[in-house]
Design a protein around this motif. Structure first.
Motif, PDB file in Angstrom:
ATOM      1  N   THR A   1       0.824  -1.211   0.000  1.00  0.00           N
ATOM      2  CA  THR A   1       0.000   0.000   0.000  1.00  0.00           C
ATOM      3  C   THR A   1       0.856   1.257   0.000  1.00  0.00           C
ATOM      4  N   TYR A   2       1.795   1.380   0.959  1.00  0.00           N
ATOM      5  CA  TYR A   2       2.517   2.653   1.030  1.00  0.00           C
ATOM      6  C   TYR A   2       3.575   2.807  -0.064  1.00  0.00           C
ATOM      7  N   LEU A   3       4.018   1.677  -0.644  1.00  0.00           N
ATOM      8  CA  LEU A   3       4.922   1.773  -1.785  1.00  0.00           C
ATOM      9  C   LEU A   3       4.167   1.873  -3.107  1.00  0.00           C
ATOM     10  N   ASP A   4       2.840   1.712  -3.047  1.00  0.00           N
ATOM     11  CA  ASP A   4       2.020   1.736  -4.255  1.00  0.00           C
ATOM     12  C   ASP A   4       2.551   0.740  -5.293  1.00  0.00           C
ATOM     13  N   ILE A   5       2.749  -0.506  -4.859  1.00  0.00           N
ATOM     14  CA  ILE A   5       3.261  -1.537  -5.762  1.00  0.00           C
ATOM     15  C   ILE A   5       2.205  -1.861  -6.801  1.00  0.00           C
ATOM     16  N   ARG A   6       2.629  -1.904  -8.046  1.00  0.00           N
ATOM     17  CA  ARG A   6       1.710  -2.112  -9.167  1.00  0.00           C
ATOM     18  C   ARG A   6       2.082  -3.379  -9.919  1.00  0.00           C
TER      19      ARG A   6
END
Length: 864
Positions: free
Chosen positions: A169-174
């Protein structure tokens, strides 16, 4: 047709985390990329492999010990065990002692590891588990600094899932992200990268290459890598590899954890990222929190580089007052969240326990800033964090007490300070250090042992830990921090290299060893060890072992001796040089062969990847001084006694200023050429851009330099008809080829260097094909044959000749004319013996000079 999800049905892993049990949901998306032949694996294919391995592990819940590695087999086994509900005891696959220790301590039901050939083996020790396993238990990891210790962190399926979700979530892994596995699988930080990216259907670039390896960046670029994880030491490696100049068009962010990164380094890399379009995430965590507890939003890294940031999603901090750290908004940092471990395990019976820990006392003293960020300001006396490893000083004190020592321990910067009461006066600091390093996994340099008449106490009688911490800036119990009673190997290194800072983690190269001291060191080591590993000069002293005293000593005549080819060539070359000058025989080419050997040795001793640019330059200048100063001293001595030489010889400038029509004034051409070439090489490598190029292209750079040297080798510009060209400019291509030979790691590269030598050396001496052949044959031998069969006495003689070769060359011009009318062979022997004697005098003088410099260097360091 059964799908992977069908194969997993009926398994006892209903609680398994989503990233392990639902891989097939991402279908044909790329899950893994490797540098192997089977370079790409989709999520569907990965799920099938996981399902097959889960089936092999069976439906009866068992404890699985997995020797971790960044390989497809290890990752598949890890995911299969989680998906099928088998608790995993994850240990470092490259540490046999840890595998043995934890196997003995926890008696796993299944052991999965690679055998010596690299093939993965599944050893089912029993069909049903010998242990009572709590339903929530998913993973067992060693605590920081306790690899191989029975103390383990018990993590649940919910811990793994919650931490993976928070990080993603906080790294915004895609899904489009591609993360390189720069950290080991068994390390919670490295494992969290895998879990969080698989959770989001992203791609893993699976590799065990270091960021210091050229191959890593080739793979990262080819795979369109978007992120990699780093510990503080990684950034040192990035500096050395020229990371700032690398073109990484797909890089989106870098994460940092595993210890405190200095604020100035945070600011530097945050600014570098801003310029190049990627973010820096500074993070904070512990194994006991599965991996992460806090992160610093990238936009704050440049302005708040000292902060650990804010709690991760789902987690929270509070500060508990601490008597040693008074102040508003300051106290011991305590973390709460769904990723907090179940508790510790110290015995197999603990595997049946449920949750025994509800919040995590980190041992760090923190303050909360007015803008809501948390900043670590110190450590509780209960813990010390040394080089990223979490150490409990009380446990170290108890350990030493069991060995009969009364001690106090405290952390000071990146050092564990150990104060020991020298009650009986015979306490051995070396033994204390070995006990501590063996238990904690710290390097010797990070453990400072101080012998005190009595341990420091407060007026109340309680231990004075503040006084112990202050000892961290004081000298250790013996000169240079070297404990008394340590191995003879350390003393041998200290004696030969004139160093007082030798520790068991030192190596010949790290201590500034060069080609002149290499011969003496290698022969002494072979006599001491009974054998000599090929890479001994780069290996820490602690990895060099004597034969076990319980083994019978080999028969005096049965031991096979070998002689390193470089040493043999140096010894043979100097004999050929002097003998040819005296005309007892005529085998020329030795001096030019020595230039190639000099390039070979420069690369071996000074151009190691671990050496920083300034260290390379410093060691290079030291080697040049060991050539120049004895040469100047000898020439100054003989100058008034002969008309053969002039002032240009004394200044080592004859090859530049002349007179060029004097045969005798040319005597020292080799000394001058070697000095000029080494100075040019060191000056070149002192340039940051060249240093980075050498690290990225260690073979291509010297080959390029050799190619440039062909301009003067063949006089392609026609300069010889217009100006005088110094010898160094004509022959430096040979030096560069020797450099390239040392960096030729593959057969293809060795063939290329061989071809270059065979193509360019012949014809260098017109009308003297035998001379060209001597140089070529010696070079090819140096490149392809590391050791030659030999005899003990031959090794001794060759070693003395090789280590004295420079001084024999320097002095023989004045010695042999005194005797050659009587006997050429006697003149040869006298020249060799005199040069050996001058080498002994010169080396002693250089050691004394080094000793005079040392106090000044220490005084300078004290004022910094």
């Amino acid at each position: 047709m059964l799908l992977p999800s069908d194969l997993l049905s009926g398994m006892p892993g209903a609680k398994s985390p989503l990233f392990a049990g639902r891989l097939a949901a991402y279908g044909d998306r790329t899950a893994l990329l490797t540098a192997d032949a089977d370079a790409e694996l989709s999520y569907r294919e990965l799920a099938e492999k996981v399902a097959r391995m889960a089936a092999r592990l069976g439906t009866h819940r068992r404890l699985v010990l997995l020797a971790g590695a960044n390989t497809v087999d290890a990752l598949v086994t890890y995911l299969a065990a989680l998906a099928a509900g088998h608790p995993v005891l994850l240990v470092p696959g490259d540490n046999d002692e840890a595998v043995k220790s934890l196997t003995a301590a926890y008696d796993p039901d299944v052991v999965v590891r690679a055998d010596r050939s690299g093939q993965w083996q599944l050893d089912e020790r029993r069909v049903l588990s010998a242990h009572e396993l709590h339903p929530d238990l998913a993973l067992l990891l060693s605590t920081s600094g306790s690899t191989g210790s029975p103390k383990l962190v018990r993590l649940s399926y919910a811990n793994l899932q919650a931490n993976a979700e928070s990080i993603a979530t906080y790294l915004d892994i895609r899904e489009a992200d591609r993360a390189a596995t720069t950290l080991p699988l068994h390390y919670c930080y490295g494992l969290s990268v895998i879990n969080s990216h698989l959770l989001r259907g992203a791609t893993l670039i699976l590799t065990d290459l270091s960021v210091a390896d050229d191959g890593f960046w080739d793979l990262f670029r080819a795979a369109r890598g978007t992120t990699f994880a780093a510990v503080p030491y990684t950034f040192d490696l990035l500096d050395r590899t020229g990371f700032a100049e690398l073109r990484l068009p797909h890089l989106r962010y870098i994460t940092q954890a595993g210890g405190r990164l200095a604020p100035d380094r945070v600011s530097h890399y945050a600014e570098l990222g801003r310029r190049n379009g990627w973010d820096l995430y500074v993070m904070y965590g512990q194994t006991e929190a599965t991996a992460r507890m806090a992160y610093l939003p990238p936009h704050l890294a440049a302005t708040h580089p000292e902060a650990i940031g804010v709690p991760i999603p789902g987690g929270s901090f509070h500060l508990e007052p601490h008597p040693d750290w008074l102040g508003q908004d300051t106290g011991e940092l305590v973390y709460s969240g769904p990723n907090v471990m179940l508790g510790y395990a110290e015995h197999p019976s603990d595997l049946a326990l449920g949750r025994t820990t509800h919040e995590l006392h980190t041992g760090d003293i923190a303050r909360r800033t007015p803008d809501g960020l948390y900043e670590i300001v110190g450590r509780s006396s209960h813990f010390a964090k040394i080089l990223g490893l979490r150490i409990a000083p009380e446990r170290v004190e108890a350990l030493l007490h069991r060995h009969g020592f009364s001690a106090l321990c405290a952390g000071a910067d990146d050092t564990l300070v150990v104060a020991v009461a020298a009650a009986s006066g015979d306490t051995d600091p070396g033994r204390v250090r070995r006990i501590v390093t063996g238990e904690c996994g710290l390097p010797s340099r990070a453990v400072a042992v101080h012998l005190l008449p009595e341990l420091p106490r407060l007026p109340t009688g309680k231990p004075d830990y503040q006084a112990v911490r202050k000892l961290g800036s004081a000298p250790t119990s013996t000169p240079g921090g070297q404990p008394s009673g340590t191995s003879d190997l350390c003393r041998l290194y200290a004696e030969i290299l004139d160093r007082t800072d030798v520790t068991e983690d030192s190596s010949f190269v790290s201590l500034g060893g060069d080609s002149l001291s290499y011969v003496e060191m290698s022969l002494n080591l072979e006599r001491t060890l009974g054998h000599l590993p090929p890479d001994w000069h780069t290996r820490p002293i602690r990895t060099l072992h004597r034969p076990e005293p319980t083994q019978p000593a080999p028969h005096k005549g049965s031991r096979r001796h070998t002689l390193e080819t470089g040493i043999a060539l140096r010894a043979a070359a100097i004999v050929l040089i002097v003998g040819s000058h005296i005309h007892v025989f005529y085998v020329k080419g030795g001096a030019h062969l020595l230039l190639a050997v000099a390039g070979y040795n420069l690369a071996r001793f000074h151009l190691t990847p671990s050496a920083e640019r300034r260290e390379r330059v410093r060691h290079g200048l030291r080697s040049i001084a060991r050539i120049v100063l004895p040469s100047l001293a000898w020439i100054a001595l003989v100058l008034p006694l002969t008309d053969d030489y002039g002032l240009t010889n004394l200044l080592l400038l004859h090859s530049v200023l002349g007179p060029h029509d004097s045969d005798t004034a040319m005597h020292f051409w080799f000394i001058e050429a070697l000095t000029y070439i080494l100075l040019a090489a060191v000056a070149l490598l002192s340039l940051r851009i060249v240093d980075r190029a050498e690290r990225r292209f260690p073979f291509a750079l010297p080959m390029t330099i050799a190619a440039l040297g062909l301009i003067t080798r063949y006089d392609l510009l026609g300069l010889r008809d217009r100006i005088h060209i110094p010898s160094a400019a004509v022959v430096f291509w040979l030096f560069a080829l020797g450099w390239a030979a040392a960096k030729a790691d593959t057969t293809r590269q060795r063939v290329l260097v061989t071809a270059a030598a065979v193509a360019t050396i012949p014809g260098f001496f017109p009308g003297e094909p035998f001379r060209d052949a001597v140089i070529t044959a010696g070079f090819v031998l140096l490149l392809w044959v590391h050791n030659l069969p030999s005899l003990g006495p031959v090794n001794t003689v060759a070693g003395v000749l090789a280590s004295s070769s420079l001084y024999i060359y320097l002095t023989h011009w004045q010695i042999y004319p005194l005797i050659d009318d009587l006997s050429g062979w006697l003149a040869l022997l006298a020249s060799l013996l005199f040069g050996i004697g001058y080498a002994a005098v010169a080396n002693r003088a250089m050691r004394q000079l080094s000793g005079l410099r040392a106090p000044r260097q220490r005084r300078g360091a004290e004022t910094e």
